[in-house]
Write a protein that holds these residues in place. Structure first.
Motif, PDB file in Angstrom:
ATOM      1  N   ASN A  78      10.254 -39.505   3.964  1.00  0.00           N
ATOM      2  CA  ASN A  78      10.693 -39.511   5.358  1.00  0.00           C
ATOM      3  C   ASN A  78      12.029 -38.774   5.479  1.00  0.00           C
ATOM      4  O   ASN A  78      12.773 -38.629   4.519  1.00  0.00           O
ATOM      5  CB  ASN A  78      10.738 -40.927   5.943  1.00  0.00           C
ATOM      6  N   VAL A  79      12.305 -38.294   6.672  1.00  0.00           N
ATOM      7  CA  VAL A  79      13.489 -37.472   6.920  1.00  0.00           C
ATOM      8  C   VAL A  79      14.767 -38.233   6.584  1.00  0.00           C
ATOM      9  O   VAL A  79      15.714 -37.661   6.048  1.00  0.00           O
ATOM     10  CB  VAL A  79      13.505 -36.971   8.379  1.00  0.00           C
ATOM     11  N   LEU A 128      20.790 -35.881   0.559  1.00  0.00           N
ATOM     12  CA  LEU A 128      21.611 -34.680   0.735  1.00  0.00           C
ATOM     13  C   LEU A 128      22.988 -34.982   1.323  1.00  0.00           C
ATOM     14  O   LEU A 128      23.710 -34.071   1.706  1.00  0.00           O
ATOM     15  CB  LEU A 128      20.879 -33.684   1.644  1.00  0.00           C
ATOM     16  N   MET A 129      23.363 -36.241   1.388  1.00  0.00           N
ATOM     17  CA  MET A 129      24.594 -36.621   2.073  1.00  0.00           C
ATOM     18  C   MET A 129      25.834 -35.911   1.523  1.00  0.00           C
ATOM     19  O   MET A 129      26.685 -35.484   2.302  1.00  0.00           O
ATOM     20  CB  MET A 129      24.782 -38.132   2.038  1.00  0.00           C
ATOM     21  N   VAL A 188      19.703 -32.940  13.130  1.00  0.00           N
ATOM     22  CA  VAL A 188      19.545 -33.758  11.925  1.00  0.00           C
ATOM     23  C   VAL A 188      20.382 -35.034  12.010  1.00  0.00           C
ATOM     24  O   VAL A 188      20.083 -36.024  11.358  1.00  0.00           O
ATOM     25  CB  VAL A 188      19.940 -32.953  10.662  1.00  0.00           C
ATOM     26  N   GLU A 189      21.380 -35.004  12.835  1.00  0.00           N
ATOM     27  CA  GLU A 189      22.354 -36.094  12.916  1.00  0.00           C
ATOM     28  C   GLU A 189      21.713 -37.473  13.100  1.00  0.00           C
ATOM     29  O   GLU A 189      22.139 -38.445  12.479  1.00  0.00           O
ATOM     30  CB  GLU A 189      23.317 -35.812  14.053  1.00  0.00           C
ATOM     31  N   GLN A 190      20.699 -37.563  13.909  1.00  0.00           N
ATOM     32  CA  GLN A 190      20.050 -38.853  14.178  1.00  0.00           C
ATOM     33  C   GLN A 190      19.457 -39.503  12.927  1.00  0.00           C
ATOM     34  O   GLN A 190      19.284 -40.707  12.878  1.00  0.00           O
ATOM     35  CB  GLN A 190      18.966 -38.684  15.226  1.00  0.00           C
ATOM     36  N   TYR A 191      19.155 -38.716  11.896  1.00  0.00           N
ATOM     37  CA  TYR A 191      18.537 -39.244  10.686  1.00  0.00           C
ATOM     38  C   TYR A 191      19.535 -39.729   9.660  1.00  0.00           C
ATOM     39  O   TYR A 191      19.170 -40.281   8.628  1.00  0.00           O
ATOM     40  CB  TYR A 191      17.636 -38.185  10.047  1.00  0.00           C
ATOM     41  N   THR A 192      20.822 -39.547   9.903  1.00  0.00           N
ATOM     42  CA  THR A 192      21.833 -39.926   8.916  1.00  0.00           C
ATOM     43  C   THR A 192      22.604 -41.172   9.313  1.00  0.00           C
ATOM     44  O   THR A 192      23.555 -41.540   8.655  1.00  0.00           O
ATOM     45  CB  THR A 192      22.838 -38.764   8.707  1.00  0.00           C
TER      46      THR A 192
END
Length: 88
Positions: free
Chosen positions: A62-63, A70-71, A83-87
């Motif tokens: 999953n994303v 990859l943080m 991409v921000e919403q997935y972190t």
């Protein structure tokens, strides 16, 4: 997603960061490496004579998991707003 759509999205993100994108061929090599590392799956599809053959790529994770892995890179390079919403 098809290789061409992956490249197109990559190119948009890179250009929005005012950076020069790598070639389509290089992105294809990256996609092949991701497949070999089992990060993605690539399936060959056929659209008949006129449509040709192409690869369809999808993440095997999953994303959120990929973004988490990859943080360190994200912290150094930044991230696109898509991409921000997935972190979080």
């Amino acid at each position: 997603h098809r290789s061409r759509s992956v490249y197109q999205r990559y190119k948009e993100l890179v250009e929005s960061a005012n950076t020069e994108p790598v070639t389509y061929r290089r992105v294809q090599q990256y996609l092949e490496s991701f497949k070999e590392m089992n990060v993605t799956n690539a399936e060959s599809r056929h659209r008949g004579r006129s449509g040709g053959t192409f690869l369809v790529h999808e993440l095997n994770y999953n994303v959120e998991a990929v973004a988490g892995a990859l943080m360190d890179t994200i912290e150094q390079c930044g991230m696109h707003s898509s991409v921000e919403q997935y972190t979080q």
